[in-house]
Write a protein that holds these residues in place. Structure first.
Motif, PDB file in Angstrom:
ATOM      1  N   GLY A 167       8.753  -6.113   1.798  1.00 13.00           N
ATOM      2  CA  GLY A 167       7.991  -6.553   2.963  1.00 13.00           C
ATOM      3  C   GLY A 167       7.964  -8.067   3.101  1.00 13.00           C
ATOM      4  O   GLY A 167       8.127  -8.601   4.197  1.00 13.00           O
ATOM      5  N   THR A 168       7.785  -8.761   1.985  1.00 11.95           N
ATOM      6  CA  THR A 168       7.724 -10.219   2.020  1.00 11.95           C
ATOM      7  C   THR A 168       9.071 -10.824   2.394  1.00 11.95           C
ATOM      8  O   THR A 168       9.141 -11.757   3.202  1.00 11.95           O
ATOM      9  N   VAL A 169      10.160 -10.292   1.835  1.00 13.41           N
ATOM     10  CA  VAL A 169      11.494 -10.787   2.191  1.00 13.41           C
ATOM     11  C   VAL A 169      11.774 -10.527   3.669  1.00 13.41           C
ATOM     12  O   VAL A 169      12.289 -11.401   4.379  1.00 13.41           O
ATOM     13  N   GLY A 170      11.426  -9.357   4.152  1.00 10.62           N
ATOM     14  CA  GLY A 170      11.597  -9.060   5.572  1.00 10.62           C
ATOM     15  C   GLY A 170      10.788  -9.999   6.450  1.00 10.62           C
ATOM     16  O   GLY A 170      11.262 -10.452   7.497  1.00 10.62           O
ATOM     17  N   ALA A 184       7.842  -3.337  -5.569  1.00  7.32           N
ATOM     18  CA  ALA A 184       9.052  -3.291  -4.740  1.00  7.32           C
ATOM     19  C   ALA A 184       8.691  -3.345  -3.262  1.00  7.32           C
ATOM     20  O   ALA A 184       9.345  -4.054  -2.478  1.00  7.32           O
ATOM     21  N   GLY A 185       7.668  -2.610  -2.843  1.00  7.55           N
ATOM     22  CA  GLY A 185       7.223  -2.640  -1.454  1.00  7.55           C
ATOM     23  C   GLY A 185       6.742  -4.022  -1.048  1.00  7.55           C
ATOM     24  O   GLY A 185       7.057  -4.508   0.045  1.00  7.55           O
ATOM     25  N   PHE A 186       6.001  -4.666  -1.941  1.00  8.00           N
ATOM     26  CA  PHE A 186       5.547  -6.030  -1.684  1.00  8.00           C
ATOM     27  C   PHE A 186       6.741  -6.967  -1.492  1.00  8.00           C
ATOM     28  O   PHE A 186       6.787  -7.756  -0.550  1.00  8.00           O
ATOM     29  N   GLY A 244       0.811  -1.219   0.000  1.00  5.57           N
ATOM     30  CA  GLY A 244       0.000   0.000   0.000  1.00  5.57           C
ATOM     31  C   GLY A 244       0.840   1.263   0.000  1.00  5.57           C
ATOM     32  O   GLY A 244       0.538   2.222  -0.716  1.00  5.57           O
ATOM     33  N   LEU A 245       1.902   1.267   0.802  1.00  4.18           N
ATOM     34  CA  LEU A 245       2.800   2.430   0.802  1.00  4.18           C
ATOM     35  C   LEU A 245       3.449   2.612  -0.572  1.00  4.18           C
ATOM     36  O   LEU A 245       3.572   3.740  -1.067  1.00  4.18           O
ATOM     37  N   GLY A 246       3.861   1.503  -1.165  1.00  2.00           N
ATOM     38  CA  GLY A 246       4.425   1.587  -2.513  1.00  2.00           C
ATOM     39  C   GLY A 246       3.419   2.117  -3.520  1.00  2.00           C
ATOM     40  O   GLY A 246       3.753   2.921  -4.389  1.00  2.00           O
TER      41      GLY A 246
END
Length: 91
Positions: free
Chosen positions: A58-61, A53-55, A35-37
């Protein structure tokens, strides 16, 4: 059922619920970072580049967090099993 078995049974439920929370964390991470992306993409007119990129970030984190949590829980379980019935590590 002995008291130790009851405690182990109850602890299993508690651990299970903590892992259910991991699923909710994944959903929240996808929504927040994606959402931020998406919002930043709207300002910069780069849609959907930063949302993707945000997805991914976030997913990797989230996966790193999950890996560390499982590793910590596994090590704690090994430590607890090594204590033995008397809690002295002889067991």
């Amino acid at each position: 059922m002995s008291p130790d078995d009851k405690n182990r049974f109850a602890r299993g439920f508690g651990e299970g619920y903590s892992y259910v929370a991991v699923g909710f964390q994944l959903a929240a991470v996808i929504l927040v970072f994606g959402g931020l992306g998406w919002v930043v993409d709207g300002w910069l007119h780069t849609r959907p580049l930063l949302a993707i990129a945000g997805f991914l970030v976030g997913t990797v984190g989230w996966f790193v967090s999950l890996y560390n949590r499982v590793k910590r829980d596994t090590e704690a379980e090994k430590r607890d099993r090594g204590r033995g019935p008397g809690g002295t590590g002889d067991g």
